[in-house]
Structures are given as structure tokens and as C-alpha cells.
Design an enzyme around this catalytic site. Sequence first.
Site, PDB file in Angstrom:
ATOM      1  N   HIS A 102      29.685  17.143 -19.726  1.00  0.00           N
ATOM      2  CA  HIS A 102      29.305  15.848 -20.284  1.00  0.00           C
ATOM      3  C   HIS A 102      30.447  14.877 -19.969  1.00  0.00           C
ATOM      4  O   HIS A 102      31.613  15.279 -19.878  1.00  0.00           O
ATOM      5  CB  HIS A 102      29.161  15.892 -21.809  1.00  0.00           C
ATOM      6  CG  HIS A 102      28.114  16.829 -22.324  1.00  0.00           C
ATOM      7  ND1 HIS A 102      28.368  18.159 -22.599  1.00  0.00           N
ATOM      8  CD2 HIS A 102      26.817  16.615 -22.661  1.00  0.00           C
ATOM      9  CE1 HIS A 102      27.269  18.724 -23.064  1.00  0.00           C
ATOM     10  NE2 HIS A 102      26.313  17.814 -23.111  1.00  0.00           N
ATOM     11  N   ASP A 105      33.319  15.150 -22.256  1.00  0.00           N
ATOM     12  CA  ASP A 105      34.114  16.384 -22.201  1.00  0.00           C
ATOM     13  C   ASP A 105      35.337  16.178 -21.321  1.00  0.00           C
ATOM     14  O   ASP A 105      36.451  16.591 -21.663  1.00  0.00           O
ATOM     15  CB  ASP A 105      33.320  17.545 -21.575  1.00  0.00           C
ATOM     16  CG  ASP A 105      32.055  17.859 -22.308  1.00  0.00           C
ATOM     17  OD1 ASP A 105      32.053  17.767 -23.543  1.00  0.00           O
ATOM     18  OD2 ASP A 105      31.059  18.195 -21.641  1.00  0.00           O
ATOM     19  N   GLU A 233      16.277  19.227 -20.362  1.00  0.00           N
ATOM     20  CA  GLU A 233      16.577  20.482 -21.055  1.00  0.00           C
ATOM     21  C   GLU A 233      15.813  20.553 -22.382  1.00  0.00           C
ATOM     22  O   GLU A 233      16.095  19.778 -23.301  1.00  0.00           O
ATOM     23  CB  GLU A 233      18.084  20.599 -21.313  1.00  0.00           C
ATOM     24  CG  GLU A 233      18.479  21.906 -21.975  1.00  0.00           C
ATOM     25  CD  GLU A 233      19.981  22.076 -22.037  1.00  0.00           C
ATOM     26  OE1 GLU A 233      20.463  22.699 -22.999  1.00  0.00           O
ATOM     27  OE2 GLU A 233      20.679  21.595 -21.125  1.00  0.00           O
ATOM     28  N   GLU A 269      17.335  26.861 -21.505  1.00  0.00           N
ATOM     29  CA  GLU A 269      18.406  27.554 -22.230  1.00  0.00           C
ATOM     30  C   GLU A 269      17.822  28.644 -23.113  1.00  0.00           C
ATOM     31  O   GLU A 269      16.858  28.417 -23.845  1.00  0.00           O
ATOM     32  CB  GLU A 269      19.211  26.578 -23.084  1.00  0.00           C
ATOM     33  CG  GLU A 269      20.314  27.278 -23.865  1.00  0.00           C
ATOM     34  CD  GLU A 269      21.170  26.344 -24.678  1.00  0.00           C
ATOM     35  OE1 GLU A 269      21.501  26.691 -25.840  1.00  0.00           O
ATOM     36  OE2 GLU A 269      21.517  25.248 -24.170  1.00  0.00           O
ATOM     37  N   HIS A 272      17.755  27.863 -26.894  1.00  0.00           N
ATOM     38  CA  HIS A 272      16.747  26.858 -27.234  1.00  0.00           C
ATOM     39  C   HIS A 272      15.345  27.468 -27.253  1.00  0.00           C
ATOM     40  O   HIS A 272      14.501  27.078 -28.053  1.00  0.00           O
ATOM     41  CB  HIS A 272      16.796  25.699 -26.245  1.00  0.00           C
ATOM     42  CG  HIS A 272      18.061  24.898 -26.317  1.00  0.00           C
ATOM     43  ND1 HIS A 272      18.303  23.814 -25.510  1.00  0.00           N
ATOM     44  CD2 HIS A 272      19.152  25.020 -27.118  1.00  0.00           C
ATOM     45  CE1 HIS A 272      19.490  23.302 -25.812  1.00  0.00           C
ATOM     46  NE2 HIS A 272      20.021  24.025 -26.778  1.00  0.00           N
ATOM     47  N   ASP A 297      20.614  27.612 -18.520  1.00  0.00           N
ATOM     48  CA  ASP A 297      21.798  27.736 -19.360  1.00  0.00           C
ATOM     49  C   ASP A 297      21.821  29.146 -19.933  1.00  0.00           C
ATOM     50  O   ASP A 297      20.969  29.515 -20.748  1.00  0.00           O
ATOM     51  CB  ASP A 297      21.767  26.707 -20.496  1.00  0.00           C
ATOM     52  CG  ASP A 297      22.398  25.388 -20.084  1.00  0.00           C
ATOM     53  OD1 ASP A 297      22.737  25.238 -18.901  1.00  0.00           O
ATOM     54  OD2 ASP A 297      22.557  24.502 -20.957  1.00  0.00           O
ATOM     55  N   ASP A 308      21.700  27.021 -33.390  1.00  0.00           N
ATOM     56  CA  ASP A 308      22.053  27.216 -31.988  1.00  0.00           C
ATOM     57  C   ASP A 308      23.449  27.838 -31.907  1.00  0.00           C
ATOM     58  O   ASP A 308      24.449  27.126 -31.834  1.00  0.00           O
ATOM     59  CB  ASP A 308      22.026  25.829 -31.317  1.00  0.00           C
ATOM     60  CG  ASP A 308      21.980  25.912 -29.818  1.00  0.00           C
ATOM     61  OD1 ASP A 308      22.128  27.007 -29.287  1.00  0.00           O
ATOM     62  OD2 ASP A 308      21.793  24.857 -29.186  1.00  0.00           O
ATOM     63  N   ASP A 310      24.843  29.748 -29.521  1.00  0.00           N
ATOM     64  CA  ASP A 310      25.470  29.699 -28.187  1.00  0.00           C
ATOM     65  C   ASP A 310      26.414  30.880 -27.944  1.00  0.00           C
ATOM     66  O   ASP A 310      27.593  30.697 -27.618  1.00  0.00           O
ATOM     67  CB  ASP A 310      26.237  28.389 -28.007  1.00  0.00           C
ATOM     68  CG  ASP A 310      25.323  27.206 -27.760  1.00  0.00           C
ATOM     69  OD1 ASP A 310      24.184  27.417 -27.306  1.00  0.00           O
ATOM     70  OD2 ASP A 310      25.744  26.066 -28.036  1.00  0.00           O
ATOM     71  N   ASP A 340      26.474  28.174 -20.946  1.00  0.00           N
ATOM     72  CA  ASP A 340      26.512  27.266 -22.093  1.00  0.00           C
ATOM     73  C   ASP A 340      26.716  28.115 -23.342  1.00  0.00           C
ATOM     74  O   ASP A 340      25.839  28.236 -24.193  1.00  0.00           O
ATOM     75  CB  ASP A 340      25.212  26.468 -22.162  1.00  0.00           C
ATOM     76  CG  ASP A 340      25.250  25.406 -23.249  1.00  0.00           C
ATOM     77  OD1 ASP A 340      26.321  25.207 -23.852  1.00  0.00           O
ATOM     78  OD2 ASP A 340      24.211  24.784 -23.506  1.00  0.00           O
TER      79      ASP A 340
END
Length: 438
Positions: A102, A105, A233, A269, A272, A297, A308, A310, A340
Amino acid sequence: MNQEYFTGIKTIAYEGPKTRNRLAFRHYNAEEVVGKKKMKDHLRFSMAYWHAMKNTSSDPFGGGTRQRPWDDGSSTVENARRVADAGFEFMQKLGLGFYCFHDRDVAPELGDLQASNDALDAVADHLRKLQRQTGIKLLWGTACLFAHPRYMQGAATSPSADVYAIAAAQVKHAMDVTHRLGGLGYTFWGGREGYATLLNTDMKRETGNLAHFLHMAVEYKKKIGFKGQFYIEPKPREPSTHQYDSDAAACLNFLREHDLLEHFKLNIETNHATLALHRVEHELAVAAGAGALGSIDANTGDELVGWDTDQFPTNVYMATQMTLQLLKMGGFKTGGLNFDAKVRRESYEPVDLFHAHIGGMDTFARGLKIAHRIIEDGELDRFVKTRYASFDNGIGKTVTTGKATFESLEKHALKLGPVLPASGRQEMLENLLNDYVL
């Protein structure tokens, strides 16, 4: 990159399944050929900048625990360059060929849009130098349209035209930087593009504004000559109660409705998919069936936790089913497997980043080899083909070719006696999958 940040850690090598070295690959051998491609070209692993380099491991109940010697926490270009140096050292030692980011980031968000743009440009110059030095490529870039308080009610779906305009300007600049860095794609993730309650929401206006936002992006892409793939996404909720890009089918419907499908593919993802109450292979199959599976992802979630999480993927069954879908569609054309995923809050030392990525890469390497063997053996494909064989000839073929009518099918049905389809043999097929995995 003069300073070494991951001291004492050498380049991670493939040492085979019997190695006792925890900082070595047991299954991922980048140069090994599987089918007609090297493993690294099948899997196209990518580092997620936000989790690997910037995530503090905070959660709703406590602050960050992560030790990050490369990041002093300051919102300066100098600090951002150090973080980039550490990121590229990490990717080189791990053998990753790609990264994703991003805009916020890689560079700080400062007091106004112009200052933030200038900081991003300065860091992008450094990233371009690092890419040239290492050969590592940008898989895709994106803009962070969810963290700043202005985006509390959405960005491209905000009820404020001024917020909408700032979001457009931010995406424009993120696209410019992605293009300048030779990015292979650009992702739109609608973190807050949805609603908390319909009591204050004009859904038709919001989705219409979102569609126009994406059309503007398509036009700007053409204007600057960016050849990378656009991705959407899907995610059903969190932080919003309902997000408009809720799953693969909803995304595809939105894109078709607004004449955008030819310009976008999906970035699926795993976590998700779980939040949408689907298995990830379902989401991959839906996207691939529409010719719209672009990138993945690679993470996983905890089905006991309704958010989420991750986590890094370690489930070989899941990786097998994912790569099976990937191989069936002919492999990646533009995207890759982007980790991710973040280490757990208790895993706070820099070396834990290596353990996490090694595990994920080994898991997908095993899944790839198993999926390739399943396809080569053909037993599963033969079963599926036989199951639908009645649509390859006779009355079934008239359905497949679009020539059947209610009248023709009624005429056929009236001649039939009792009918039962053949057994689905689910248990046998699950046993078959076990034979390959185990």
C-alpha cells in the site's frame, strides 16, 4: 543496502525433507521443474510489505510486540528507506521474487496530500534502485483508503464528495508510482467500501459512485500507458458490516453490471473466503470459471475466531486444492501468491518472519507437486468427466449447445421411466485425495 538487519541469517537454501535445519526449505526448490515450469515460476511468491515490514503485532486488547530494528517509528523518508532496505534484504535471503505494498506502507502519510505525495516519490526512487540491484519486482501496488479517519465512512463510497476527491487523487498517485516501479498490477481493496447500517445509506448512489471511480481509474491507466492488470479483492465484512465486494460472485456481478469486467480480474484471499462462509477453492473456482482469476493472497484464518486473522498457510490439503484450481486454469498469467499474512503476536523476533514464510512456501511447494500429480494421473478428472457424460451426447448435448427447448426436453422426459443419477462418490474421492496428500 549497507547495513545488515537480519544478522546471523544466511540465504535460505533447499536442503530436502530430511534436514534438521529449521532455517531451510524442505520442499520448496525454486529451480525444480514441475510439469513444464520451474517451481518459482508456478508459485511466484510475494512479500506483503504491510505485514512483513510494518505490522506491529498489536491487537484490540494490546499494543505491538514486534521487534523491528529497521524501523524507529518516525514518519520520515529516511526511516522509510531503512524499512525498504530491510525488506529487500529479507526478500533476497528468502528468495522471493516479488513484493506488494500500500502507498502508506512504504512512505509516511504527512500533513497534507502534496507532502505525502512527495514522500512517496522520494521512497519510490529508493525502491526502484533496490529493484534494479536485486531483480525483485513489484507484483502489485495499491492505496491505503481505510486507515485515515477521513475514510471512516468509505473512500469511493463516501457520502462526502471531498473525501471522494482525495481518494481519487491518492489512487492516481499510487498508480503513477506503481507504473514508475514497473508494477505488474494494481489492486483495489475496498476496506471500508460498504456500510454499517442501511438506515443512513443510499446503496445505489454509493455503488454507482464506486463504479465511476473504477472507470476513471481505467481511463487514467490508458492515459499513462500502464499495462499492468487491475484487480478487485473480495471481502464480505470487517471493518464494515457489509462490504460491496463481498465475494467472488458479487464482484463479478458488479463488474458485469457496470461494464468493467474486461478491465479487472480478482485477487482472491483465503481468509476473506472464510469470512464469506466459503472455502477458498470455491472462490478460486468461481473466479477461474469466469476467466477472472488474477492473483491470490496466500494466508489462512481461524474458523473459531470471527475476524481476519491473516495467519500463514500450513495446511497441505488447502494448498493442494488451491494449486489444483490454479493449474487447471493454466497457471498465473499476471499475478502470484502474495503472503498477506502476519506472524502471531507471541512470535515477535525478526527470525520468526523467516520461519513463517519458509513454512508457507514449503506448504505450497508440497501442494503444487501433489496437485500436478493428481492432474497427471487423471483419475479425478476422469471421474468428473464420466459424471457429466450424459451432456456430451444425445439430449444432454442439445442442452450444452443451447439448442434444447422446454418442448424438446418434455418430449424426451415423457419417454423415460424412473431415473436416478449415479452416486457422487464423495467419500471415495476424499479417500483418493488422502492417497495423494499422505
